[in-house]
Design a protein around this motif. Sequence first.
Motif, PDB file in Angstrom:
ATOM      1  N   ALA A  58      50.785  39.715  36.248  1.00 26.16           N
ATOM      2  CA  ALA A  58      50.026  38.726  37.025  1.00 26.16           C
ATOM      3  C   ALA A  58      49.602  39.318  38.362  1.00 26.16           C
ATOM      4  O   ALA A  58      48.449  39.147  38.786  1.00 26.16           O
ATOM      5  CB  ALA A  58      50.868  37.465  37.233  1.00 26.16           C
ATOM      6  N   PHE A  59      50.512  40.026  39.015  1.00 24.36           N
ATOM      7  CA  PHE A  59      50.167  40.661  40.293  1.00 24.36           C
ATOM      8  C   PHE A  59      49.090  41.719  40.075  1.00 24.36           C
ATOM      9  O   PHE A  59      48.141  41.832  40.847  1.00 24.36           O
ATOM     10  CB  PHE A  59      51.416  41.251  40.944  1.00 24.36           C
ATOM     11  N   ARG A  60      49.227  42.487  39.001  1.00 24.89           N
ATOM     12  CA  ARG A  60      48.222  43.505  38.678  1.00 24.89           C
ATOM     13  C   ARG A  60      46.852  42.861  38.450  1.00 24.89           C
ATOM     14  O   ARG A  60      45.849  43.340  38.948  1.00 24.89           O
ATOM     15  CB  ARG A  60      48.655  44.298  37.449  1.00 24.89           C
ATOM     16  N   TRP A  61      46.806  41.752  37.692  1.00 27.46           N
ATOM     17  CA  TRP A  61      45.533  41.057  37.445  1.00 27.46           C
ATOM     18  C   TRP A  61      44.937  40.532  38.742  1.00 27.46           C
ATOM     19  O   TRP A  61      43.724  40.593  38.953  1.00 27.46           O
ATOM     20  CB  TRP A  61      45.721  39.908  36.447  1.00 27.46           C
ATOM     21  N   PHE A  62      45.791  40.004  39.595  1.00 24.92           N
ATOM     22  CA  PHE A  62      45.316  39.506  40.884  1.00 24.92           C
ATOM     23  C   PHE A  62      44.703  40.643  41.694  1.00 24.92           C
ATOM     24  O   PHE A  62      43.602  40.498  42.242  1.00 24.92           O
ATOM     25  CB  PHE A  62      46.462  38.852  41.667  1.00 24.92           C
ATOM     26  N   LEU A  63      45.404  41.765  41.767  1.00 27.43           N
ATOM     27  CA  LEU A  63      44.870  42.910  42.522  1.00 27.43           C
ATOM     28  C   LEU A  63      43.573  43.415  41.902  1.00 27.43           C
ATOM     29  O   LEU A  63      42.642  43.805  42.619  1.00 27.43           O
ATOM     30  CB  LEU A  63      45.900  44.036  42.593  1.00 27.43           C
ATOM     31  N   ARG A  64      43.507  43.408  40.590  1.00 28.83           N
ATOM     32  CA  ARG A  64      42.276  43.829  39.905  1.00 28.83           C
ATOM     33  C   ARG A  64      41.116  42.925  40.306  1.00 28.83           C
ATOM     34  O   ARG A  64      40.015  43.396  40.552  1.00 28.83           O
ATOM     35  CB  ARG A  64      42.481  43.812  38.398  1.00 28.83           C
ATOM     36  N   SER A  65      41.376  41.636  40.404  1.00 28.14           N
ATOM     37  CA  SER A  65      40.313  40.701  40.789  1.00 28.14           C
ATOM     38  C   SER A  65      39.842  40.935  42.218  1.00 28.14           C
ATOM     39  O   SER A  65      38.730  40.572  42.573  1.00 28.14           O
ATOM     40  CB  SER A  65      40.784  39.250  40.626  1.00 28.14           C
ATOM     41  N   GLU A  66      40.701  41.550  43.030  1.00 31.11           N
ATOM     42  CA  GLU A  66      40.352  41.865  44.416  1.00 31.11           C
ATOM     43  C   GLU A  66      39.947  43.333  44.591  1.00 31.11           C
ATOM     44  O   GLU A  66      39.791  43.803  45.711  1.00 31.11           O
ATOM     45  CB  GLU A  66      41.544  41.567  45.325  1.00 31.11           C
ATOM     46  N   PHE A  67      39.808  44.043  43.497  1.00 28.23           N
ATOM     47  CA  PHE A  67      39.434  45.452  43.512  1.00 28.23           C
ATOM     48  C   PHE A  67      40.414  46.298  44.327  1.00 28.23           C
ATOM     49  O   PHE A  67      40.018  47.205  45.049  1.00 28.23           O
ATOM     50  CB  PHE A  67      37.995  45.638  44.025  1.00 28.23           C
ATOM     51  N   SER A  91      47.835  41.554  50.474  1.00 29.72           N
ATOM     52  CA  SER A  91      47.641  41.132  49.082  1.00 29.72           C
ATOM     53  C   SER A  91      48.714  40.192  48.555  1.00 29.72           C
ATOM     54  O   SER A  91      48.400  39.199  47.893  1.00 29.72           O
ATOM     55  CB  SER A  91      47.575  42.357  48.163  1.00 29.72           C
ATOM     56  N   PHE A  92      49.977  40.506  48.801  1.00 24.33           N
ATOM     57  CA  PHE A  92      51.053  39.741  48.192  1.00 24.33           C
ATOM     58  C   PHE A  92      51.097  38.286  48.672  1.00 24.33           C
ATOM     59  O   PHE A  92      51.249  37.378  47.846  1.00 24.33           O
ATOM     60  CB  PHE A  92      52.400  40.435  48.387  1.00 24.33           C
ATOM     61  N   PRO A  93      50.949  38.024  49.975  1.00 27.77           N
ATOM     62  CA  PRO A  93      50.914  36.620  50.388  1.00 27.77           C
ATOM     63  C   PRO A  93      49.772  35.831  49.732  1.00 27.77           C
ATOM     64  O   PRO A  93      49.962  34.675  49.351  1.00 27.77           O
ATOM     65  CB  PRO A  93      50.729  36.697  51.915  1.00 27.77           C
ATOM     66  N   ARG A  94      48.614  36.465  49.571  1.00 26.27           N
ATOM     67  CA  ARG A  94      47.499  35.790  48.899  1.00 26.27           C
ATOM     68  C   ARG A  94      47.818  35.588  47.420  1.00 26.27           C
ATOM     69  O   ARG A  94      47.470  34.561  46.843  1.00 26.27           O
ATOM     70  CB  ARG A  94      46.200  36.582  49.069  1.00 26.27           C
ATOM     71  N   PHE A  95      48.472  36.559  46.817  1.00 25.00           N
ATOM     72  CA  PHE A  95      48.867  36.427  45.417  1.00 25.00           C
ATOM     73  C   PHE A  95      49.799  35.231  45.229  1.00 25.00           C
ATOM     74  O   PHE A  95      49.647  34.461  44.278  1.00 25.00           O
ATOM     75  CB  PHE A  95      49.549  37.710  44.926  1.00 25.00           C
ATOM     76  N   LEU A  96      50.758  35.075  46.136  1.00 26.61           N
ATOM     77  CA  LEU A  96      51.713  33.975  46.011  1.00 26.61           C
ATOM     78  C   LEU A  96      51.025  32.611  46.042  1.00 26.61           C
ATOM     79  O   LEU A  96      51.517  31.656  45.455  1.00 26.61           O
ATOM     80  CB  LEU A  96      52.769  34.055  47.116  1.00 26.61           C
ATOM     81  N   ARG A  97      49.896  32.520  46.711  1.00 27.37           N
ATOM     82  CA  ARG A  97      49.143  31.264  46.789  1.00 27.37           C
ATOM     83  C   ARG A  97      48.053  31.165  45.722  1.00 27.37           C
ATOM     84  O   ARG A  97      47.367  30.161  45.627  1.00 27.37           O
ATOM     85  CB  ARG A  97      48.484  31.145  48.169  1.00 27.37           C
ATOM     86  N   SER A  98      47.899  32.197  44.908  1.00 28.04           N
ATOM     87  CA  SER A  98      46.768  32.269  43.980  1.00 28.04           C
ATOM     88  C   SER A  98      46.963  31.466  42.707  1.00 28.04           C
ATOM     89  O   SER A  98      48.085  31.150  42.300  1.00 28.04           O
ATOM     90  CB  SER A  98      46.501  33.729  43.592  1.00 28.04           C
ATOM     91  N   GLN A  99      45.857  31.177  42.079  1.00 27.91           N
ATOM     92  CA  GLN A  99      45.845  30.508  40.776  1.00 27.91           C
ATOM     93  C   GLN A  99      46.493  31.408  39.716  1.00 27.91           C
ATOM     94  O   GLN A  99      47.194  30.914  38.830  1.00 27.91           O
ATOM     95  CB  GLN A  99      44.395  30.183  40.380  1.00 27.91           C
ATOM     96  N   VAL A 100      46.294  32.717  39.816  1.00 25.63           N
ATOM     97  CA  VAL A 100      46.869  33.671  38.860  1.00 25.63           C
ATOM     98  C   VAL A 100      48.387  33.532  38.839  1.00 25.63           C
ATOM     99  O   VAL A 100      48.999  33.464  37.776  1.00 25.63           O
ATOM    100  CB  VAL A 100      46.447  35.123  39.212  1.00 25.63           C
ATOM    101  N   ARG A 101      49.000  33.474  40.011  1.00 32.57           N
ATOM    102  CA  ARG A 101      50.455  33.355  40.089  1.00 32.57           C
ATOM    103  C   ARG A 101      50.916  32.004  39.550  1.00 32.57           C
ATOM    104  O   ARG A 101      51.909  31.911  38.834  1.00 32.57           O
ATOM    105  CB  ARG A 101      50.942  33.532  41.511  1.00 32.57           C
TER     106      ARG A 101
END
Length: 147
Positions: free
Chosen positions: A42-51, A130-140
Amino acid sequence: MCKGLSHLPASCLEKAKGMRVKLSHLADNAGSSGKRTLGLQAFRWFLRSEFSEENLEFWLACQEYRSTPRCMLGSKAESIYRQFINADAPQEVNLDAETRESLSVALERPGADAFARAQSSIYALMAKDSFPRFLRSQVRQEASRAS
């Protein structure tokens, strides 16, 4: 000169420590637990979406490098350098000139900690950004529901 992490507010350092534990745990146990693997994916997908997937890939490569047998450090270090550090690297990570220069020196005689400074720099970038945004993301949120 690099200030290290000491110039960051205490709240950022606490978040960074928590992230380090989580990422280390995911890296150490990747494949052994579906839930952990799902979190890492999930974290990898989130980072991929943010390039910015290269940051996690570099961090994981550095974790793996630390346990590389001494006789293979040179070739593994060269591979990581070509993949992530070199100016025309396919997954170039964003490092300051001073860190890049220290890597050039460290890679002349690579040890298990050759990438430690660069890994810490990328880790701090992910922890602060990245990680704080990931924690709030739809992906997470979706990954949490799936586990």
